[in-house]
Design an enzyme around this catalytic site. Structure first.
Site, PDB file in Angstrom:
ATOM      1  NE  ARG A 103      42.375  60.795  75.212  1.00  0.00           N
ATOM      2  CZ  ARG A 103      42.808  60.810  75.664  1.00  0.00           C
ATOM      3  NH1 ARG A 103      43.212  59.650  76.748  1.00  0.00           N
ATOM      4  NH2 ARG A 103      44.248  61.628  76.234  1.00  0.00           N
ATOM      5  CB  THR A 388      46.890  55.918  83.188  1.00  0.00           C
ATOM      6  OG1 THR A 388      46.827  57.048  82.385  1.00  0.00           O
ATOM      7  CG2 THR A 388      46.612  54.611  81.636  1.00  0.00           C
ATOM      8  CD  GLU A 408      46.637  63.191  82.153  1.00  0.00           C
ATOM      9  OE1 GLU A 408      47.160  62.755  81.877  1.00  0.00           O
ATOM     10  OE2 GLU A 408      46.465  64.702  82.672  1.00  0.00           O
ATOM     11  CD  GLU A 425      41.856  61.087  80.251  1.00  0.00           C
ATOM     12  OE1 GLU A 425      43.415  61.183  79.356  1.00  0.00           O
ATOM     13  OE2 GLU A 425      41.615  61.038  80.909  1.00  0.00           O
ATOM     14  CG  ASP A 428      45.785  63.619  78.072  1.00  0.00           C
ATOM     15  OD1 ASP A 428      46.539  64.717  78.935  1.00  0.00           O
ATOM     16  OD2 ASP A 428      45.708  62.764  78.144  1.00  0.00           O
ATOM     17  CB  SER A 453      51.231  59.043  75.464  1.00  0.00           C
ATOM     18  OG  SER A 453      51.146  60.051  75.478  1.00  0.00           O
ATOM     19  N   GLY A 475      51.798  58.695  81.230  1.00  0.00           N
ATOM     20  CA  GLY A 475      51.615  59.561  80.119  1.00  0.00           C
ATOM     21  C   GLY A 475      53.058  59.584  78.768  1.00  0.00           C
TER      22      GLY A 475
HETATM   23  N1  GLU Z   1      45.715  60.754  79.774  1.00  0.00           N
HETATM   24  C1  GLU Z   1      47.435  60.523  79.425  1.00  0.00           C
HETATM   25  C2  GLU Z   1      47.332  59.560  77.839  1.00  0.00           C
HETATM   26  O1  GLU Z   1      45.875  59.602  77.088  1.00  0.00           O
HETATM   27  C3  GLU Z   1      47.445  59.398  80.471  1.00  0.00           C
HETATM   28  C4  GLU Z   1      48.150  59.596  81.744  1.00  0.00           C
HETATM   29  C5  GLU Z   1      49.119  59.066  82.261  1.00  0.00           C
HETATM   30  O2  GLU Z   1      49.493  57.694  82.070  1.00  0.00           O
HETATM   31  O3  GLU Z   1      49.573  59.015  82.659  1.00  0.00           O
HETATM   32  O4  GLU Z   1      47.312  60.251  77.104  1.00  0.00           O
END
Ligand code: GLU
Length: 569
Positions: A103, A388, A408, A425, A428, A453, A475
C-alpha cells in the site's frame, strides 16, 4: 444523524462516480474459457497474455502476476501500475497463504490536517486529488520485488519483457480506454507528458484503434528490470520521484527522498475465516477487504441461500442487511494496523457474527445499524473510486496469486512521472481528522497507509484444496463484488463466469444501490416492501476477475462489464 450524513455523501459521490464511468454494458454471462494448464485472469487481454507468456516460460503464479501488474501499467494506465500500490495474496494448493501489503504510504511530514484548508475545512475532493497532496509513496515495485524474492522462479528481468515490449512496440487504444480518457480529461490531461501520449493537439482523446506507445515508460521498466527495485526507490531515481511530488504539492512539508527510500512492502498476517465448509483467505488491514468479506459471509451463513437465487428479493434483502452491519464495523474500526489497533479477530469471530446476524430479519429492514464493538472512534466518509485492477493467476503446480493493484482514481493524481501515473491513494484517508471530538481511525498521519477496500481473496474447499482466486476493482463495492461472487459460486454452484456476471446490490448504509441496467431494477418494489426506504439504481464501478479450480481443470473469467478475460498458459 451521522448515518444520514454519510448516506447523502455516498449518494452524491456515487453520482460523481457515474459521471466518470463507461456506460453499463450487458450483464449477460460470457462463455467461459476452460484449460488444463496454468491460467491468468486480468482486466485487459494484453495484460492477461503477458502473465500467460510468463507461465509458458516456466514462471510461477507470482512471476506471472508481477508480469501482469507491469503490463497493466502500460495498457490500463488509468487504473493501476508502478505509480501505485497493491495487495498480494499468495497461496499454495493446500492453503498455506502469504499476504504482502504494498500500500502507498503518506510522507513522514504528513499530519492529520493534510487535507484541511487554512480555515480547517476539508479541501474539495477533486482539488486534493489533482495535487501532490494525494500522492503516497508507491508500493507496487517493492511488493513485486518481495514477492519475487519469496516465490519467483524466473529471473526478475524476464518478468519485465512483455510490458517493455508493449510500451515500446505499442498497444491498441480500446473503446474502454478511450472512454476513460474522454470522461476524465481533467486528470488525464493534467500533465503535459500524459496529454502528449493520449490526446491530440485539440485536447481530444486519440481515436479507438490508435497504436499507442510509451517509450519513456519502456526505459523506466528497463532500468528496474536491470537494477531491481532500487532503480525505483534509491539514489537519483528515488530523489527524482520525491522532487516531482514535492513540486506538485502546495505545502512545504511534503514527500522527501527519505520517504521514498524507506518504503517497505510488509508481510501481513493473512486474514482467514470459514464460510460453510470453505476457507476464505484475504488481505487484512490496512485493507478492509478480508474483514468485510468474511463479516458479510459470516452473517449470511445461517440462511439457506441454496434455496434462493439471484432473482429472489429475500436474498438481496438479507445481503443488503448484512452489508449494512459489516460496513458499520468497517467504518469504525478499519485503518492502518501500525497506527491503530484493529480488532480483526473479534470482527470475524463466529459467535460475534452469529450475534450480528441475529439482528437481521428476513421479513423486515432494521431501522438503524450501528457498529457492534465499542473500541475505536468512528471513521470518515469515503468516496468511491474508478481506478484499480484485479488479476488472478493459478499456475500448473496449483499455486495461486490474487493481486489487486491500484492508482486509486482514474489516472490517479494525473501527475505522470517517468511514463507512469502517480497515484492519488492518500485521498483514501479520512479528510476529517476528528469526529465528535475523537480522532478518526483513518486520519492522515506521517508514514501511515490509507485504508483500502481491496479484497484479493483465495477460497479453499472442504478438502482443503484451492477452489477459487478472486478479487475486484470498484472502491467500496469491492468486498461486495467478491462476496457476491463467492456466494454465487458456492451456494448457487454457478460457473465462475456466471457468478461474476450476477448483478450487484451495494448497501453500505441505509441506502440500497442496485446495479443500473441489471435485473435487480425489477426487484426495487419488492425491496421497498421489505422496508428499505431508499432503493436506487446507479451505474456502479464493477470489475471482477477470477480463476476457479474445477473438476474439469482451471476455468477463468473476466467481468462482462469490462474488457477482462482469462488466458491459459
Ligand atoms: N483506492 C481504492 C482502495 O484501495 C480502490 C479504488 C477502486 O477500486 O476504484 O480501496
Amino acid at each position: 444523524m451521522l448515518l444520514r450524513a454519510f448516506t447523502t455523501a455516498l449518494l452524491s459521490l456515487s453520482l460523481a462516480a457515474c459521471a466518470t464511468l463507461p456506460a453499463p454494458q450487458s450483464t449477460a454471462a460470457p462463455t467461459p474459457t476452460r484449460f488444463e494448464a496454468g491460467m491468468v485472469s486480468a482486466a485487459d487481454p494484453r495484460a492477461a497474455e503477458a502473465g500467460a507468456e510468463i507461465l509458458r516460460k516456466g514462471g510461477s503464479a507470482t512471476d506471472a502476476a508481477i508480469a501482469t501488474m507491469l503490463a497493466l501499467t502500460v495498457v490500463e494506465p488509468q487504473s493501476s501500475g508502478i505509480g501505485g500500490g497493491g495487495f498480494y495474496v499468495r497461496g499454495n494448493a493446500d492453503g498455506m497463504v502469504d499476504t504482502i501489503d504494498g500500500r502507498e504510504t503518506a510522507p513522514a511530514l504528513a499530519k492529520p490536517d493534510w487535507f484541511l484548508d487554512s480555515d480547517g475545512k476539508p479541501l474539495p475532493f477533486r482539488e486534493a486529488v489533482a495535487s501532490g497532496l494525494s500522492i503516497g509513496v508507491p508500493g507496487n515495485v517493492a511488493l513485486a520485488a518481495e514477492a519475487h524474492r519469496r516465490h519467483g522462479k524466473l529471473a526478475w528481468r524476464d518478468l519485465f519483457a512483455p510490458a517493455i515490449r508493449l510500451a515500446r512496440q505499442g498497444w491498441i487504444l480500446s473503446e474502454r480506454g478511450r472512454d476513460f480518457l474522454l470522461r476524465n480529461k481533467a486528470t488525464g490531461m493534467r500533465d503535459k507528458a500524459a496529454a502528449a501520449l493520449f490526446y491530440d493537439a485539440g485536447g481530444e482523446p486519440l481515436p479507438v484503434g490508435t497504436k499507442l506507445t510509451n517509450p519513456v515508460l519502456a526505459e523506466t521498466l528497463e532500468r528496474i528490470a536491470e537494477r531491481g527495485s532500487q532503480a525505483f526507490y534509491n539514489g537519483q531515481d528515488g530523489a527524482d520521484l520525491a522532487i516531482a511530488v514535492a513540486r506538485d504539492t502546495p505545502r512545504k512539508a511534503t514527500m522527501t527522498e527519505a520517504d521514498v527510500m524507506n518504503y517497505k512492502a510488509r508481510y501481513r498476517k493473512p486474514v482467514c475465516g470459514t464460510y460453510r465448509a470453505y476457507k476464505v483467505c484475504g488481505m487484512g488491514p490496512p485493507s478492509s477487504g478480508a474483514t468485510t468479506v468474511l463479516s458479510i459471509l459470516g452473517m449470511m451463513e445461517r440462511f439457506d441461500l441454496s434455496q434462493m437465487s439471484a432473482s429472489s428479493p429475500t436474498f438481496w434483502h438479507l445481503f443488503a442487511e448484512a452489508q449494512r452491519l459489516a460496513y458499520a464495523d468497517r467504518e469504525r474500526f478499519l485503518a492502518d494496523p501500525d497506527f491503530v489497533s484493529v480488532p480483526v479477530p473479534q470482527l470475524i469471530d463466529r459467535d460475534y457474527l452469529a450475534h450480528r446476524s441475529g439482528l437481521i430479519r428476513a421479513d423486515k429492514t432494521a431501522e438503524t445499524v450501528e457498529p457492534g464493538l465499542d473500541l475505536i472512534p468512528p471513521d470518515g466518509d469515503e468516496p468511491p473510486e474508478n481506478g484499480t485492477s484485479h488479476f488472478a493467476v493459478v499456475d500448473r503446480d496449483g499455486n495461486a496469486v490474487s493481486y489487486t493493484s491500484t492508482i486509486e482514481g482514474p489516472f490517479g493524481s494525473g501527475l505522470m512521472h517517468d511514463g507512469f501515473f502517480l497515484n492519488n491513494e492518500l485521498t483514501d484517508f479520512s479528510f476529517v481528522p476528528e469526529k465528535d471530538g475523537l480522532p478518526v481511525a483513518n486520519r492522515v498521519e506521517g508514514g501511515k497507509r490509507p485504508r483500502s477496500s481491496m479484497a484479493p481473496s483465495l477460497v479453499y474447499g472442504p478438502d482443503g484444496k484451492l477452489v477459487l482466486a478472486v478479487g475486484a476493482a470498484g472502491g467500496g463495492t469491492i468486498p461486495v463484488q467478491v462476496t457476491k461472487s463467492i456466494i454465487a459460486f458456492i451456494d448457487w454452484k454457478l460457473p465462475i463466469a456466471e457468478a461474476i456476471a450476477v448483478p450487484v446490490l451495494y448497501s453500505p448504509d441505509d441506502t440500497v444501490i442496485v446495479e443500473k441496467g441489471s435485473a435487480l431494477e425489477a426487484l426495487i418494489p419488492g425491496l421497498k416492501a421489505l422496508g428499505h426506504a431508499r432503493v436506487v439504481a446507479y451505474s456502479l464501478p464493477l470489475k471482477t476477475n477470477a480463476v476457479a479450480v474445477t473438476s474439469q481443470g482451471l476455468i477463468g473469467a473476466g467481468d462482462p462489464r469490462s474488457e477482462g478475460v482469462a488466458v491459459s498458459q
